[in-house]
Enzyme design. Structure first.
Site, short mmCIF file in Angstrom:
data_model
loop_
_atom_site.label_atom_id
_atom_site.label_comp_id
_atom_site.label_asym_id
_atom_site.label_seq_id
_atom_site.Cartn_x
_atom_site.Cartn_y
_atom_site.Cartn_z
N ARG A 113 1.01 -1.12 -0.02
CA ARG A 113 0.07 -0.15 0.01
C ARG A 113 0.80 1.34 0.25
O ARG A 113 1.92 1.39 0.43
CB ARG A 113 -0.86 -0.08 1.14
CG ARG A 113 -1.86 1.25 1.43
CD ARG A 113 -2.94 0.95 0.63
NE ARG A 113 -4.13 1.83 1.11
CZ ARG A 113 -5.23 2.08 0.24
NH1 ARG A 113 -5.16 1.81 -1.11
NH2 ARG A 113 -6.13 3.04 0.41
N THR A 390 -9.54 0.08 -9.55
CA THR A 390 -8.64 -0.70 -9.01
C THR A 390 -8.50 -2.04 -9.95
O THR A 390 -9.46 -2.12 -10.73
CB THR A 390 -9.18 -1.13 -7.81
OG1 THR A 390 -9.09 0.25 -6.99
CG2 THR A 390 -8.41 -2.17 -6.83
N GLY A 483 -13.73 0.33 -4.72
CA GLY A 483 -13.96 0.96 -3.58
C GLY A 483 -14.41 0.25 -2.43
O GLY A 483 -14.53 -0.93 -2.25
O1 DON Z 1 -8.04 1.09 -1.23
C1 DON Z 1 -9.06 1.32 -1.83
O2 DON Z 1 -10.01 0.80 -1.10
C2 DON Z 1 -9.51 2.10 -2.77
N1 DON Z 1 -8.29 2.81 -3.11
C3 DON Z 1 -9.81 1.05 -3.96
C4 DON Z 1 -10.24 2.14 -5.25
C5 DON Z 1 -11.02 1.52 -6.32
O3 DON Z 1 -11.45 0.18 -6.21
C6 DON Z 1 -11.55 1.95 -7.35
N2 DON Z 1 -12.15 1.04 -8.08
N3 DON Z 1 -13.04 0.92 -8.75
#
Ligand code: DON
Length: 579
Positions: A113, A390, A483
């Site tokens: 991360r 993501t 997210g």
């Molecule tokens: O770490 C996280 O939870 C977010 N930064 C993830 C972002 C994400 O999954 C966006 N996608 N659709």
């Protein structure tokens, strides 16, 4: 790939007539597999890579065929996605890689991360009125955390891979240098973000032509700068990215754009290994992502709560099932808002939140005949010691190793800022901190003081690469982008397989629902019957039929001697590569 399709056809059409004719059993009879589900996974025997993009999945498969293990293939796929899937594949972001190491019968998690630059402070994104300045938080140089992906992939390769780093990186370098034909999916992904990409001169140069147009489907797209950056990494390892000329270019861009990442931040970045979180659901063991992700804890917590109900008797996606699932989700996300953060900075009560007795107390709060309004739900009391984009891919090899990896730039194309001369986008992961504790973040998630911005800290994540074990062996590996939707998407995919006996393709395709406590809204995908929605509304749920889809899983099930792969059909371009 074609071979695996033929194998399915062969299994489907050849074995059934044999069975019907009741031929005398041959000495070693092939077991007849009951496919009794609406969707069929892709099947392979020896190795498989399931991911969001075909070229990168095939890169991983080539590595498996050449004798590499699942970690070699996962690292190769990770670097290749940075080339072929720029919306989320990355060098400038971060993520979590969950590994099952067959030889040692052990699981471990690599946390790569991003970290907050040392100069980041609590009020970094607040304007003079105390409100979050969204432009600064999401789309500025200050939105970038110190990238973790390169360190994470290299750590995985050095500790658990079997091939030289340069070998597993060679296909990504070739893809960037020689280019590849733009797919429908890539064309659409760039088009969806073209306006904002055009605002940054380097991103515009990388992703659009001189007239600002999106690369056409079928046209050749080359990324020489990215090929150079990858070569620096292949030749010099971690130092090739975090020190030296690549680092110098990142720092020059930070200076030009008033970013916070310093030479010391880059040189000091470390990916770390952590113990995964563990739980059980009936006879299954769940192994998932620990803090600084919230994912594993809440998947286990929700499963613990649901274990007290007969879900099969309620029926999949019945009103009763969705009601109990939703109420459990609300309780878990309320806890997320209070307790979850970087464990190196804040004590996170992992054992307490994943405890069966705590789940029993929470289950008692759920009313079978009424939705509890979110405002009546507070984070539970656990004993604390004194105190859009993501991506995910999953790999399995013939040695029994499994890798489940989720990584991200946060939004699709991250901050939409590219570092000149590197071909690389900056993440906007700093937006995952609670910029203004108590106020919703870009995913609507409410988080507290524990996730405030501090130099060197990792922002709280929802990324949840997860494995389910049966009889002590890996049975299912999955993960998703989305997210706040990640946790509930992974949860429902696993539950569909565990509680409702669905094969992995069906478990992935069934309509999903999502509730994250705040806002008090039950979001459902198309495909839940209107009668069910009416019953849910009568129970008091504020139902919202989503105009979009929820999550995008990439999964492998290891069952009856086969690898069963399913790429989520919710978005174009996904691919199962197997042999
Ligand atoms: O770490 C996280 O939870 C977010 N930064 C993830 C972002 C994400 O999954 C966006 N996608 N659709």
């Amino acid at each position: 790939m074609k071979l695996t399709r033929y194998l399915i056809v062969a299994l489907g059409f050849c074995l059934v007539p044999v069975a019907m004719a009741q031929a005398p059993a041959p000495a070693a009879q092939t077991p007849i597999i009951d496919f009794g589900s609406r969707f069929l996974p892709t099947v392979a025997r020896q190795g498989m890579v399931v991911g969001p993009e075909e070229l990168a999945a095939e890169v991983g498969l080539d590595v498996l065929r050449a004798g590499g293990n699942a970690v070699d293939a996962a690292v190769a796929t990770g670097f290749a996605l940075a080339v072929s899937y720029p919306r989320a594949g990355n060098l400038g972001g971060g993520g979590f890689m969950l590994l099952h190491l067959a030889d040692e019968d052990r699981q471990t998690l690599i946390d790569y991360r991003e970290t907050a630059p040392a100069a980041a402070t609590r009020d970094l994104f607040l304007n003079e009125n105390g409100a979050v300045d969204q432009q600064r938080a999401y789309f500025s140089h200050k939105s970038a955390g110190v990238p973790g992906t390169v360190a994470g992939l290299i750590l995985a390769q050095q500790r658990y891979g079997t091939l030289p780093l340069a070998d597993v990186m060679a296909p990504a370098i070739a893809l960037a240098r020689d280019g590849f034909a733009v797919s429908f999916a890539l064309n659409q992904e760039i088009a969806a973000r073209a306006e904002r990409l055009a605002m940054n001169p380097e991103a515009r140069r990388l992703f659009l032509d001189a007239q600002g147009r999106v690369p056409e489907i079928g046209s050749r797209w080359q990324q020489p700068d990215l090929a150079w950056t990858l070569t620096q990494i292949a030749e010099h390892g971690q130092k090739g990215f975090y020190e030296g000329e690549v680092a110098r270019r990142i720092l020059a861009e930070m200076q030009a754009g008033e970013g916070l990442i310093s030479a010391a931040d880059l040189a000091g970045y470390r990916a770390v290994e952590r113990e995964p979180v563990r739980g059980t659901y009936q006879q299954y063991e769940i192994i998932s992502t620990p803090p600084p992700s919230s994912g594993g804890i809440h998947i286990i917590q929700i499963l613990n709560i649901l274990e007290g109900y007969d879900l099969q008797a309620m029926g999949h996606n019945s009103a009763a099932y969705i009601h109990h699932l939703t109420e459990a989700m609300k309780l878990a996300y309320a806890d997320r808002s209070r307790y979850l953060a970087d464990p190196d900075f804040e004590p996170v009560p992992v054992a307490e939140l994943t405890d069966k007795a705590y789940a029993e107390r929470q289950r008692a709060l759920i009313k079978p005949g009424r939705a509890t309004p979110s405002e009546e739900i507070a984070p539970g009391k656990v004993l604390v010691d004194a105190s859009h984009d993501t991506t995910h891919y999953t790999v399995a090899d013939r040695f029994g190793n499994v890798v489940s990896n989720t990584y991200t730039l946060n939004f699709s194309f991250g901050s939409h800022i590219a570092v000149p001369g590197t071909g690389m986008l900056l993440n906007n992961e700093m937006a995952d901190f609670a910029a203004n504790p108590g106020q919703p973040n870009p995913f609507g998630l409410v988080e507290g003081e524990a996730n405030r911005i501090e130099g060197g800290k990792r922002p709280l994540s929802s990324m949840s690469p997860t494995m389910v074990f049966r009889d002590g062996k890996p049975w299912l590996a999955t993960g998703s982008p989305g997210g706040s939707l990640i946790i509930t998407s992974v949860l429902q995919t696993a539950l569909n397989a565990m509680a409702f006996d669905m094969n992995i393709a069906t478990a992935s395709a069934e309509p999903r629902v999502h509730h994250q406590w705040q806002p008090d809204k039950l979001v459902v995908e198309q495909g839940i019957s209107p009668d069910t929605l009416a019953l849910l509304r009568a129970l008091g749920h504020n139902v919202d039929v989503a105009g979009r889809t929820l999550g995008r899983t990439q999964s492998i099930m290891l069952d009856r001697g086969y690898l069963w792969g399913a790429t989520d059909t919710r978005r174009p371009g996904g691919h199962v590569a197997g042999y």
